[in-house]
Enzyme design. Structure first.
Site, PDB file in Angstrom:
ATOM      1  N   SER A   1     -26.180 -27.717 -59.558  1.00 42.94           N
ATOM      2  CA  SER A   1     -25.123 -27.548 -60.553  1.00 42.94           C
ATOM      3  C   SER A   1     -24.822 -28.906 -61.187  1.00 42.94           C
ATOM      4  CB  SER A   1     -23.833 -27.039 -59.876  1.00 42.94           C
ATOM      5  OG  SER A   1     -22.740 -27.129 -60.780  1.00 42.94           O
TER       6      SER A   1
ATOM      7  N   TYR B   1     -17.942 -27.755 -52.852  1.00 42.90           N
ATOM      8  CA  TYR B   1     -19.087 -27.138 -53.549  1.00 42.90           C
ATOM      9  C   TYR B   1     -19.902 -28.225 -54.250  1.00 42.90           C
ATOM     10  CZ  TYR B   1     -21.326 -24.625 -57.499  1.00 42.90           C
ATOM     11  OH  TYR B   1     -22.200 -24.156 -58.443  1.00 42.90           O
TER      12      TYR B   1
END
Ligand SMILES: NC(=O)c1ccc[n+]([C@@H]2O[C@H](COP(=O)([O-])OP(=O)(O)OC[C@H]3O[C@@H](n4cnc5c(N)ncnc54)[C@H](OP(=O)(O)O)[C@@H]3O)[C@@H](O)[C@H]2O)c1
Length: 269
Positions: A147, A161
């Site tokens: 990401s 995350y």
């Protein structure tokens, strides 16, 4: 490309003929689009997720497992080796965040462990189980979906995350150095905002937490990301198109790289 119409791309129906492709988290969002894209190009696909899927909604094989656990990874590896004899293309699409908002203080050890299990260890365990077969055959492709948050963390809700994705990107690079000489190509992809069920769930969580509406929550994500120069999130089908390119022979000399797909969100080179 429109903000409202799902894009359609030209597909060579034989490009991945008989290639055995495993997509983790292959029943929703980007994973579902990847399974459909490679299936339409002739691949034998395997989708993995926790919840059963309605008959016929996913092409190829479906394996029900929780990849946040070692047992789940073992069960998936055993099933694909028993049924298909191994995997040629491994797409680690599984990932996401279940942590509540509230910044660093809200993150307990257990929440950290959950984010690391979901976004890093699931891939590490499946690689350990399935890559030896690729090395034996002298060929294979491994893709890790990371990401942009690994470079652009959002402090309010996804610290753990973002840290787990940063670890995944570095692990992917390290793995590529070991496997390149053995004929196995390893790359990672860093998406920005993708219009999926999960990102829509994040919008709703932020709206709830801040007592605002979804439009304000969507704008807050855009603002937290510093805006998206192309003015829209990516479609899952666009991420799937990049996966198809990187998994194909057209990308045979691309190895140990990370490809960003974010509409220009990351403001630096
Ligand atoms: N969406 C975004 O804006 C965005 C941005 C950057 C990066 N990404 C990354 O892109 C990837 C795909 O994201 P997405 O938004 O498409 O996800 P999504 O829509 O939430 O889909 C997640 C998939 O993973 C499965 N799954 C979730 N937890 C699982 C578990 N423990 N074991 C097995 N399967 C599990 C889900 O099915 P079940 O619930 O049935 O298990 C579903 O098929 C992820 O790695 C994410 O981190 C997404």
């Amino acid at each position: 490309m429109s903000e409202t119409t799902i894009p359609r791309f030209v597909i060579d129906p034989r490009e991945f003929a008989d290639q055995r492709v495993l997509v983790t988290g292959g029943t929703k969002g980007a994973g579902q689009a990847i399974v459909r894209r490679l299936g339409a190009a002739g691949a034998v696909t395997v989708a993995v997720a926790r919840s059963a899927v309605a008959e016929g909604t996913t092409p190829g094989l479906f394996v029900q497992a929780d990849l946040g656990t070692p047992e789940g990874a073992d069960a998936v590896a055993r099933t694909v080796v028993d049924k298909l004899g191994g995997i040629d293309i491994l797409v680690h699409n599984l990932g996401g965040s279940t942590a509540p908002g509230g910044g660093f203080a809200a993150l307990t050890d257990q929440l950290w462990q959950d984010e690391l299990s979901l976004n890093l260890l699931g891939a590490v365990r499946l690689d350990r189980a399935l890559i030896p077969g690729m090395i034996e055959r002298g060929r294979g492709v491994v893709l890790h979906i990371s990401s942009i948050q690994r470079r652009l963390p959002l402090h309010d809700s996804t610290i753990a995350y973002a840290a787990a994705k940063a670890a995944l990107s570095t692990y992917s690079k390290a793995l590529s150095k070991e496997l390149g000489p053995k004929g196995v190509r390893v790359n990672s992809i860093a998406p920005g905002w993708i219009r999926t069920t999960a990102s829509e769930a994040l919008v709703r969580r932020i709206a709830e937490h801040s007592g605002s509406d979804e439009a304000a929550a969507r704008q807050s994500i855009m603002d937290a990301l510093g805006g998206i120069p192309l003015g829209r999130p990516s479609w899952p089908e666009e991420v799937a198109e990049l996966v198809a390119f990187l998994a194909s022979e057209r990308a045979a000399s691309i190895h140990g790289s990370e490809y960003t797909i974010d509409g220009g969100t990351v403001p630096t080179v």
